[in-house]
Design a protein around this motif. Structure first.
Motif, PDB file in Angstrom:
ATOM      1  N   ALA A 215      11.410  -1.064  11.704  1.00 21.64           N
ATOM      2  CA  ALA A 215      10.670  -0.505  10.630  1.00 21.64           C
ATOM      3  C   ALA A 215      11.105  -0.841   9.462  1.00 21.64           C
ATOM      4  N   GLU A 216      12.349  -0.387   9.335  1.00 20.14           N
ATOM      5  CA  GLU A 216      13.083  -0.528   7.795  1.00 20.14           C
ATOM      6  C   GLU A 216      13.311  -2.023   7.306  1.00 20.14           C
ATOM      7  N   SER A 217      13.393  -2.908   8.277  1.00 15.08           N
ATOM      8  CA  SER A 217      13.430  -4.232   8.027  1.00 15.08           C
ATOM      9  C   SER A 217      11.961  -4.733   7.417  1.00 15.08           C
ATOM     10  N   ILE A 218      11.051  -4.221   8.127  1.00 19.23           N
ATOM     11  CA  ILE A 218       9.461  -4.617   7.799  1.00 19.23           C
ATOM     12  C   ILE A 218       9.169  -4.246   6.151  1.00 19.23           C
ATOM     13  N   LYS A 219       9.461  -2.696   6.085  1.00 21.29           N
ATOM     14  CA  LYS A 219       9.531  -2.274   4.845  1.00 21.29           C
ATOM     15  C   LYS A 219      10.156  -2.897   3.739  1.00 21.29           C
ATOM     16  N   ASN A 220      11.443  -3.635   4.028  1.00 22.13           N
ATOM     17  CA  ASN A 220      12.100  -4.302   2.918  1.00 22.13           C
ATOM     18  C   ASN A 220      11.563  -5.507   2.669  1.00 22.13           C
ATOM     19  N   ILE A 221      10.834  -6.233   3.598  1.00 19.41           N
ATOM     20  CA  ILE A 221      10.177  -7.450   3.371  1.00 19.41           C
ATOM     21  C   ILE A 221       9.054  -7.266   2.626  1.00 19.41           C
ATOM     22  N   ILE A 222       8.401  -6.185   2.914  1.00 25.04           N
ATOM     23  CA  ILE A 222       7.136  -5.819   1.934  1.00 25.04           C
ATOM     24  C   ILE A 222       7.492  -5.812   0.400  1.00 25.04           C
ATOM     25  N   THR A 223       8.423  -4.883   0.258  1.00 28.57           N
ATOM     26  CA  THR A 223       8.930  -4.517  -1.116  1.00 28.57           C
ATOM     27  C   THR A 223       9.475  -5.974  -1.624  1.00 28.57           C
ATOM     28  N   ASN A 224      10.301  -6.580  -1.071  1.00 26.68           N
ATOM     29  CA  ASN A 224      10.848  -7.817  -1.565  1.00 26.68           C
ATOM     30  C   ASN A 224       9.762  -8.820  -1.991  1.00 26.68           C
ATOM     31  N   THR A 225       8.761  -8.826  -1.333  1.00 29.22           N
ATOM     32  CA  THR A 225       7.641  -9.833  -1.416  1.00 29.22           C
ATOM     33  C   THR A 225       6.911  -9.261  -2.696  1.00 29.22           C
ATOM     34  N   ILE A 226       6.738  -8.196  -2.818  1.00 27.27           N
ATOM     35  CA  ILE A 226       5.990  -7.427  -3.881  1.00 27.27           C
ATOM     36  C   ILE A 226       6.719  -7.823  -5.298  1.00 27.27           C
ATOM     37  N   GLU A 227       8.133  -7.316  -5.063  1.00 22.39           N
ATOM     38  CA  GLU A 227       8.889  -7.598  -6.390  1.00 22.39           C
ATOM     39  C   GLU A 227       8.996  -9.085  -6.908  1.00 22.39           C
ATOM     40  N   SER A 228       8.923 -10.125  -5.924  1.00 24.49           N
ATOM     41  CA  SER A 228       8.964 -11.583  -6.295  1.00 24.49           C
ATOM     42  C   SER A 228       7.711 -12.059  -6.536  1.00 24.49           C
ATOM     43  N   HIS A 229       6.571 -11.347  -6.515  1.00 25.51           N
ATOM     44  CA  HIS A 229       5.160 -11.827  -6.684  1.00 25.51           C
ATOM     45  C   HIS A 229       4.937 -11.863  -8.257  1.00 25.51           C
ATOM     46  N   PRO A 230       4.286 -12.909  -8.775  1.00 32.67           N
ATOM     47  CA  PRO A 230       3.566 -12.780 -10.131  1.00 32.67           C
ATOM     48  C   PRO A 230       3.103 -11.953 -10.659  1.00 32.67           C
ATOM     49  N   GLN A 231       2.335 -11.470  -9.888  1.00 29.45           N
ATOM     50  CA  GLN A 231       1.303 -10.214 -10.364  1.00 29.45           C
ATOM     51  C   GLN A 231       1.923  -8.893  -9.740  1.00 29.45           C
ATOM     52  N   ARG A 232       3.031  -8.685  -9.845  1.00 28.02           N
ATOM     53  CA  ARG A 232       4.049  -7.687  -9.394  1.00 28.02           C
ATOM     54  C   ARG A 232       3.615  -6.170 -10.170  1.00 28.02           C
ATOM     55  N   ASP A 233       3.290  -6.609 -11.572  1.00 26.67           N
ATOM     56  CA  ASP A 233       2.964  -5.451 -12.631  1.00 26.67           C
ATOM     57  C   ASP A 233       1.517  -4.805 -12.136  1.00 26.67           C
ATOM     58  N   GLN A 234       0.770  -5.519 -11.251  1.00 22.56           N
ATOM     59  CA  GLN A 234      -0.447  -4.974 -10.955  1.00 22.56           C
ATOM     60  C   GLN A 234      -0.533  -4.358  -9.331  1.00 22.56           C
ATOM     61  N   ILE A 235       0.717  -4.437  -8.868  1.00 26.52           N
ATOM     62  CA  ILE A 235       0.957  -3.651  -7.667  1.00 26.52           C
ATOM     63  C   ILE A 235       1.664  -2.462  -7.747  1.00 26.52           C
ATOM     64  N   HIS A 236       1.030  -1.222  -7.443  1.00 27.42           N
ATOM     65  CA  HIS A 236       1.594  -0.116  -7.813  1.00 27.42           C
ATOM     66  C   HIS A 236       2.469   0.603  -6.727  1.00 27.42           C
ATOM     67  N   ASP A 237       1.981   0.696  -5.456  1.00 32.52           N
ATOM     68  CA  ASP A 237       2.907   1.352  -4.323  1.00 32.52           C
ATOM     69  C   ASP A 237       2.262   0.725  -3.157  1.00 32.52           C
ATOM     70  N   ILE A 238       3.086   1.409  -1.973  1.00 32.55           N
ATOM     71  CA  ILE A 238       2.477   1.170  -0.551  1.00 32.55           C
ATOM     72  C   ILE A 238       2.558   2.641  -0.126  1.00 32.55           C
ATOM     73  N   HIS A 239       1.605   3.066   0.874  1.00 28.46           N
ATOM     74  CA  HIS A 239       1.715   4.493   1.361  1.00 28.46           C
ATOM     75  C   HIS A 239       1.159   4.353   2.870  1.00 28.46           C
ATOM     76  N   GLU A 240       0.933   5.440   3.475  1.00 22.81           N
ATOM     77  CA  GLU A 240       0.386   5.451   4.874  1.00 22.81           C
ATOM     78  C   GLU A 240       1.115   4.300   5.592  1.00 22.81           C
ATOM     79  N   PHE A 241       2.441   4.108   5.590  1.00 23.12           N
ATOM     80  CA  PHE A 241       2.873   3.161   6.374  1.00 23.12           C
ATOM     81  C   PHE A 241       3.076   3.699   7.815  1.00 23.12           C
ATOM     82  N   LYS A 242       2.566   2.747   8.813  1.00 21.12           N
ATOM     83  CA  LYS A 242       2.686   3.412  10.327  1.00 21.12           C
ATOM     84  C   LYS A 242       2.834   2.137  11.028  1.00 21.12           C
TER      85      LYS A 242
END
Length: 299
Positions: A215-242
């Motif tokens: 689960a932590e590995s998947i969360k890290n992939i999500i975070t890294n994908t968002i941080e490296s995305h050109p539109q990252r300033d328009q992505i605010h958070d992830i929640h309700e992770f199940k």
């Protein structure tokens, strides 16, 4: 996945035929020695036959493609068959303990022990091969029924090893009460493993979360994908992770909050990239992402 599944079925079928051979060898060893410890070993091998048959049938059902009545597939059937296998293990342990307690009153030296040692020693090699093949294939396919079968077969390896060591010591020191005592110890161990397997399978049927490290590995992939995305300033958070697991398949779902000015196409592209990056490392994972605009989430 189909190719892997086919390999799993072949492994379970090979295990079935070899388990029958192993049972026959141990049965011969019991008849020539009359050892209750060897009897306990032979009894577990009868359960191995049922276990291999259960794994074979369970895998064939689990690999059926999704249909209108089962849109998520049939993979959870593996947990039901794992519970059935655990029931076989529990029944075997009861039979072993009953036979052992009966022989505690008047233990007798088993005849033809040397021949018995050779026969059951041979079965260790066969069972070790089955256990290793089933475990490796089960991990490769994320198949709980194959992994459960591998653990079950490995208990037989431990049982047979314990029987050989215990009877060898009994022969050296002429303490034949060790024969039923060995059977009791092994019966209790098998009972515990059956209980543990049942607990794990029931937990998974109740949609238990994925292991913490996965689960932590998947969360890290999500975070890294968002941080490296050109539109990252328009992505605010992830929640309700199940997360949850259904047989060889894993499921992840979460909410992704983006700016309310972001286009549908851009949000869709971000989701596709997240799913792609997760599947590259965890190909068994099915991802569901719910997009929310920032103002909606704040409200």
């Amino acid at each position: 996945m189909e190719a892997k599944g086919t390999c799993g079925i072949k492994v379970s079928l090979f295990s079935l035929f070899l388990s029958i051979l192993i049972f026959l060898i141990k049965l011969i060893a019991y008849f020539i020695t009359k050892s209750v410890a060897i009897y306990s070993d032979a009894m577990e091998s009868t359960i191995n036959i049922l276990s291999a048959f259960t794994a074979f049938i369970g895998l064939k059902i689990a690999l059926k493609p999704p249909d209108p009545e089962h849109p998520y597939g049939h993979t959870k059937i593996e947990y039901l068959f794992s519970i059935l296998e655990a029931t076989f293990i529990l029944l075997a342990s009861i039979s072993i303990l009953w036979k052992a307690f009966q022989n505690l009153k008047a233990p007798q030296p088993p005849p033809n022990l040397n021949q018995g040692f050779i026969l059951i020693g041979l079965t260790i090699v066969f069972n070790g091969l089955i256990s290793l093949l089933a475990y490796l294939q089960g991990k490769k396919e994320n198949s709980p029924i194959l992994v459960a079968h591998a653990h079950h077969i490995f208990t037989d390896v431990l049982t047979t090893s314990g029987v050989i060591v215990g009877l060898f010591l009994a022969k050296i020191f002429q303490k034949w009460i060790l024969d039923p005592l060995i059977a009791i110890v092994l019966g209790i161990n098998i009972l515990y493993m059956g209980f543990k397997l049942t607990k794990e399978s029931v937990s998974s049927l109740l949609d238990a979360s994925l292991p913490k490290d996965k689960a932590e590995s998947i969360k890290n992939i999500i975070t890294n994908t968002i941080e490296s995305h050109p539109q990252r300033d328009q992505i605010h958070d992830i929640h309700e992770f199940k997360t949850r697991r259904a047989g060889r398949k894993s499921f992840v779902e979460f909410h992704l909050t983006v700016s309310d000015t972001m286009s549908v196409k851009c949000a869709h592209d971000i989701c596709n990239e997240i799913e792609k990056n997760i599947s590259e490392k965890h190909e068994d994972v099915k991802v569901t992402i719910h997009i929310e605009p920032k103002e909606y989430n704040q409200g």
